[in-house]
Design a protein around this motif. Structure first.
Motif, PDB file in Angstrom:
ATOM      1  N   ILE A 272      39.881  36.729 -23.157  1.00 10.76           N
ATOM      2  CA  ILE A 272      39.103  37.967 -23.080  1.00 10.76           C
ATOM      3  C   ILE A 272      37.689  37.532 -22.722  1.00 10.76           C
ATOM      4  CG2 ILE A 272      38.171  39.936 -24.362  1.00 10.76           C
ATOM      5  CD1 ILE A 272      41.191  40.100 -23.963  1.00 10.76           C
ATOM      6  N   GLY A 273      37.187  38.010 -21.622  1.00  6.23           N
ATOM      7  CA  GLY A 273      35.839  37.640 -21.204  1.00  6.23           C
ATOM      8  C   GLY A 273      35.815  37.128 -19.780  1.00  6.23           C
ATOM      9  N   LEU A 274      34.729  36.477 -19.463  1.00  8.59           N
ATOM     10  CA  LEU A 274      34.504  36.000 -18.101  1.00  8.59           C
ATOM     11  C   LEU A 274      35.335  34.761 -17.795  1.00  8.59           C
ATOM     12  CD1 LEU A 274      30.638  36.412 -18.073  1.00  8.59           C
ATOM     13  CD2 LEU A 274      32.321  37.906 -16.983  1.00  8.59           C
ATOM     14  N   LYS A 275      35.936  34.756 -16.631  1.00  9.00           N
ATOM     15  CA  LYS A 275      36.708  33.606 -16.160  1.00  9.00           C
ATOM     16  C   LYS A 275      35.726  32.593 -15.564  1.00  9.00           C
ATOM     17  CE  LYS A 275      40.456  35.999 -17.008  1.00  9.00           C
ATOM     18  NZ  LYS A 275      40.091  36.998 -17.974  1.00  9.00           N
ATOM     19  N   PRO A 276      36.144  31.315 -15.434  1.00 10.93           N
ATOM     20  CA  PRO A 276      35.207  30.298 -14.924  1.00 10.93           C
ATOM     21  C   PRO A 276      34.594  30.640 -13.579  1.00 10.93           C
ATOM     22  CG  PRO A 276      37.254  29.264 -15.642  1.00 10.93           C
ATOM     23  CD  PRO A 276      37.444  30.753 -15.751  1.00 10.93           C
ATOM     24  N   TRP A 277      35.381  31.220 -12.685  1.00 10.65           N
ATOM     25  CA  TRP A 277      34.863  31.544 -11.351  1.00 10.65           C
ATOM     26  C   TRP A 277      33.928  32.744 -11.382  1.00 10.65           C
ATOM     27  CZ3 TRP A 277      39.917  31.532 -12.866  1.00 10.65           C
ATOM     28  CH2 TRP A 277      40.523  32.766 -13.063  1.00 10.65           C
ATOM     29  N   GLU A 278      33.934  33.493 -12.473  1.00  4.64           N
ATOM     30  CA  GLU A 278      33.034  34.632 -12.586  1.00  4.64           C
ATOM     31  C   GLU A 278      31.643  34.228 -13.082  1.00  4.64           C
ATOM     32  OE1 GLU A 278      36.321  38.110 -13.514  1.00  4.64           O
ATOM     33  OE2 GLU A 278      35.474  37.010 -15.198  1.00  4.64           O
ATOM     34  N   VAL A 279      31.521  33.025 -13.609  1.00  2.00           N
ATOM     35  CA  VAL A 279      30.217  32.533 -14.086  1.00  2.00           C
ATOM     36  C   VAL A 279      29.833  31.236 -13.374  1.00  2.00           C
ATOM     37  CG1 VAL A 279      30.243  33.685 -16.329  1.00  2.00           C
ATOM     38  CG2 VAL A 279      31.336  31.448 -16.085  1.00  2.00           C
ATOM     39  N   ASP A 280      30.396  31.022 -12.188  1.00  2.00           N
ATOM     40  CA  ASP A 280      30.083  29.844 -11.358  1.00  2.00           C
ATOM     41  C   ASP A 280      30.249  28.529 -12.104  1.00  2.00           C
ATOM     42  OD1 ASP A 280      29.562  31.338  -9.076  1.00  2.00           O
ATOM     43  OD2 ASP A 280      27.480  31.695  -9.678  1.00  2.00           O
ATOM     44  N   MET A 281      31.348  28.385 -12.824  1.00  2.00           N
ATOM     45  CA  MET A 281      31.622  27.148 -13.557  1.00  2.00           C
ATOM     46  C   MET A 281      32.718  26.318 -12.896  1.00  2.00           C
ATOM     47  SD  MET A 281      29.766  26.613 -16.159  1.00  2.00           S
ATOM     48  CE  MET A 281      28.858  27.240 -17.519  1.00  2.00           C
ATOM     49  N   ASP A 282      33.354  26.831 -11.846  1.00  2.00           N
ATOM     50  CA  ASP A 282      34.456  26.116 -11.199  1.00  2.00           C
ATOM     51  C   ASP A 282      34.087  24.693 -10.814  1.00  2.00           C
ATOM     52  OD1 ASP A 282      34.865  29.034 -10.632  1.00  2.00           O
ATOM     53  OD2 ASP A 282      36.731  28.246  -9.810  1.00  2.00           O
ATOM     54  N   ASP A 283      33.016  24.565 -10.046  1.00  2.00           N
ATOM     55  CA  ASP A 283      32.637  23.244  -9.538  1.00  2.00           C
ATOM     56  C   ASP A 283      32.235  22.301 -10.667  1.00  2.00           C
ATOM     57  OD1 ASP A 283      33.168  24.015  -6.932  1.00  2.00           O
ATOM     58  OD2 ASP A 283      31.106  24.638  -6.545  1.00  2.00           O
ATOM     59  N   ALA A 284      31.505  22.809 -11.644  1.00  4.71           N
ATOM     60  CA  ALA A 284      31.089  21.968 -12.770  1.00  4.71           C
ATOM     61  C   ALA A 284      32.303  21.500 -13.565  1.00  4.71           C
ATOM     62  CB  ALA A 284      30.122  22.736 -13.674  1.00  4.71           C
ATOM     63  N   LEU A 285      33.271  22.383 -13.777  1.00  3.47           N
ATOM     64  CA  LEU A 285      34.483  21.991 -14.499  1.00  3.47           C
ATOM     65  C   LEU A 285      35.279  20.968 -13.698  1.00  3.47           C
ATOM     66  CD1 LEU A 285      35.609  25.422 -15.997  1.00  3.47           C
ATOM     67  CD2 LEU A 285      34.814  23.421 -17.277  1.00  3.47           C
ATOM     68  N   GLU A 286      35.373  21.173 -12.384  1.00  2.90           N
ATOM     69  CA  GLU A 286      36.075  20.206 -11.533  1.00  2.90           C
ATOM     70  C   GLU A 286      35.430  18.832 -11.609  1.00  2.90           C
ATOM     71  OE1 GLU A 286      37.173  20.692  -7.368  1.00  2.90           O
ATOM     72  OE2 GLU A 286      37.580  22.798  -7.841  1.00  2.90           O
ATOM     73  N   ARG A 287      34.105  18.796 -11.522  1.00  7.40           N
ATOM     74  CA  ARG A 287      33.389  17.514 -11.609  1.00  7.40           C
ATOM     75  C   ARG A 287      33.634  16.849 -12.966  1.00  7.40           C
ATOM     76  NH1 ARG A 287      29.521  20.492  -9.021  1.00  7.40           N
ATOM     77  NH2 ARG A 287      28.336  20.850 -10.934  1.00  7.40           N
ATOM     78  N   ARG A 288      33.600  17.647 -14.027  1.00  7.03           N
ATOM     79  CA  ARG A 288      33.807  17.094 -15.369  1.00  7.03           C
ATOM     80  C   ARG A 288      35.221  16.539 -15.515  1.00  7.03           C
ATOM     81  NH1 ARG A 288      31.733  14.097 -19.029  1.00  7.03           N
ATOM     82  NH2 ARG A 288      32.116  14.746 -21.151  1.00  7.03           N
ATOM     83  N   HIS A 289      36.201  17.237 -14.964  1.00  6.73           N
ATOM     84  CA  HIS A 289      37.579  16.727 -15.013  1.00  6.73           C
ATOM     85  C   HIS A 289      37.683  15.393 -14.271  1.00  6.73           C
ATOM     86  CE1 HIS A 289      39.583  19.934 -17.135  1.00  6.73           C
ATOM     87  NE2 HIS A 289      38.943  20.808 -16.390  1.00  6.73           N
ATOM     88  N   ALA A 290      37.014  15.300 -13.140  1.00  6.93           N
ATOM     89  CA  ALA A 290      37.032  14.038 -12.392  1.00  6.93           C
ATOM     90  C   ALA A 290      36.354  12.921 -13.188  1.00  6.93           C
ATOM     91  CB  ALA A 290      36.340  14.214 -11.037  1.00  6.93           C
ATOM     92  N   GLU A 291      35.287  13.253 -13.904  1.00  8.00           N
ATOM     93  CA  GLU A 291      34.581  12.255 -14.719  1.00  8.00           C
ATOM     94  C   GLU A 291      35.424  11.760 -15.891  1.00  8.00           C
ATOM     95  OE1 GLU A 291      31.097  14.233 -16.140  1.00  8.00           O
ATOM     96  OE2 GLU A 291      30.126  14.267 -14.169  1.00  8.00           O
ATOM     97  N   ILE A 292      36.153  12.682 -16.528  1.00  7.32           N
ATOM     98  CA  ILE A 292      36.876  12.280 -17.734  1.00  7.32           C
ATOM     99  C   ILE A 292      38.283  11.756 -17.461  1.00  7.32           C
ATOM    100  CG2 ILE A 292      35.540  13.813 -19.221  1.00  7.32           C
ATOM    101  CD1 ILE A 292      37.907  15.694 -19.322  1.00  7.32           C
ATOM    102  N   ALA A 293      38.788  11.907 -16.240  1.00  4.87           N
ATOM    103  CA  ALA A 293      40.136  11.420 -15.919  1.00  4.87           C
ATOM    104  C   ALA A 293      40.298   9.930 -16.238  1.00  4.87           C
ATOM    105  CB  ALA A 293      40.490  11.718 -14.473  1.00  4.87           C
ATOM    106  N   PRO A 294      39.359   9.062 -15.832  1.00  5.93           N
ATOM    107  CA  PRO A 294      39.516   7.644 -16.189  1.00  5.93           C
ATOM    108  C   PRO A 294      39.446   7.410 -17.709  1.00  5.93           C
ATOM    109  CG  PRO A 294      37.857   7.903 -14.463  1.00  5.93           C
ATOM    110  CD  PRO A 294      38.209   9.268 -14.949  1.00  5.93           C
ATOM    111  N   MET A 295      38.625   8.205 -18.401  1.00  2.33           N
ATOM    112  CA  MET A 295      38.553   8.093 -19.863  1.00  2.33           C
ATOM    113  C   MET A 295      39.896   8.433 -20.481  1.00  2.33           C
ATOM    114  SD  MET A 295      34.998   9.680 -21.258  1.00  2.33           S
ATOM    115  CE  MET A 295      34.179  10.534 -19.938  1.00  2.33           C
ATOM    116  N   ILE A 296      40.500   9.508 -20.003  1.00  2.25           N
ATOM    117  CA  ILE A 296      41.789   9.927 -20.549  1.00  2.25           C
ATOM    118  C   ILE A 296      42.836   8.849 -20.305  1.00  2.25           C
ATOM    119  CG2 ILE A 296      43.681  11.586 -20.255  1.00  2.25           C
ATOM    120  CD1 ILE A 296      41.516  13.752 -19.888  1.00  2.25           C
ATOM    121  N   GLU A 297      42.857   8.297 -19.111  1.00  2.00           N
ATOM    122  CA  GLU A 297      43.830   7.243 -18.818  1.00  2.00           C
ATOM    123  C   GLU A 297      43.633   6.044 -19.750  1.00  2.00           C
ATOM    124  OE1 GLU A 297      46.008   5.146 -15.087  1.00  2.00           O
ATOM    125  OE2 GLU A 297      45.154   7.143 -14.962  1.00  2.00           O
TER     126      GLU A 297
END
Length: 158
Positions: A111-136
C-alpha cells in the motif's frame, strides 16, 4: 515485433506475477505500507545488516537452499543459492516480501508508492549490483554450516 518498453517499466517486467502475488497477499490480509522512506531504508542497509538479512533469508528458505545446493558447497552451488537470496532481497527491496513478528518471510501486498513512482528504480538497481558480491560471499561462508546441520526446523516431525 514487440514495442519498445519505456524506461520506467523496466523493473516491472514481472508485473503480472507481481500483481498476482499482491492479490493473493491481499486475500490473506497481508498488507504492508511502502513509501520513499521504506526504499531509502533498504538503500542504507549496512554491511552487517546485509549479512544478517542474508543469513535470515537462507534459514527461512532452508529447504530450497538445500535443494539448490544439492549437498554441495562448490562455486556452482554457491551461485545458485546466491541467486535465490538476491531474488528475495529484490522482493524485500520493492516491498513485496517482509519478515513477520515471528521471523518468517512472507509475501505482502503493498500500500503506497511503488519504487518507480518515487524515482527509486535506478538507486535500487545500483544497490543490488553493489550487494550482489557481498551476498555471494555470505552464501559461500554460510552454506557449509547450513548444510552441516542435521535437521532443519521445517523438517521437524510436529
Amino acid at each position: 515485433m514487440q514495442p519498445e518498453r519505456p524506461k520506467d517499466i523496466k523493473n516491472r517486467s514481472l508485473t503480472p506475477v507481481t500483481d498476482f502475488i499482491e492479490k493473493l497477499a491481499l486475500q490473506h490480509g497481508r498488507i504492508e505500507p511502502v513509501d520513499e522512506n521504506y526504499y531509502r531504508a533498504f538503500l542504507e542497509l549496512t554491511q552487517l545488516q546485509i549479512e544478517k538479512l542474508a543469513v535470515a533469508v537462507m534459514l527461512d528458505q532452508e529447504r530450497e537452499v538445500r535443494r539448490l545446493a544439492g549437498g554441495c558447497t562448490d562455486a556452482a552451488a554457491v551461485h545458485r543459492v546466491s541467486e535465490l537470496v538476491q531474488s528475495v532481497f529484490h522482493s524485500i527491496s520493492i516491498g513485496l516480501a517482509r519478515f513477520d513478528a515471528f521471523g518468517r518471510l512472507g509475501l505482502v501486498s503493498r500500500i503506497g508508492l511503488k519504487p518507480w513512482e518515487v524515482d527509486m528504480d535506478d538507486a535500487l538497481e545500483r544497490r543490488h549490483a553493489e550487494i550482489a558480491p557481498m551476498i555471494e560471499n555470505i552464501v559461500r561462508r554460510t552454506l557449509p554450516w547450513l548444510l552441516s546441520r542435521e535437521i532443519s526446523q521445517s523438517e521437524l516431525p510436529l
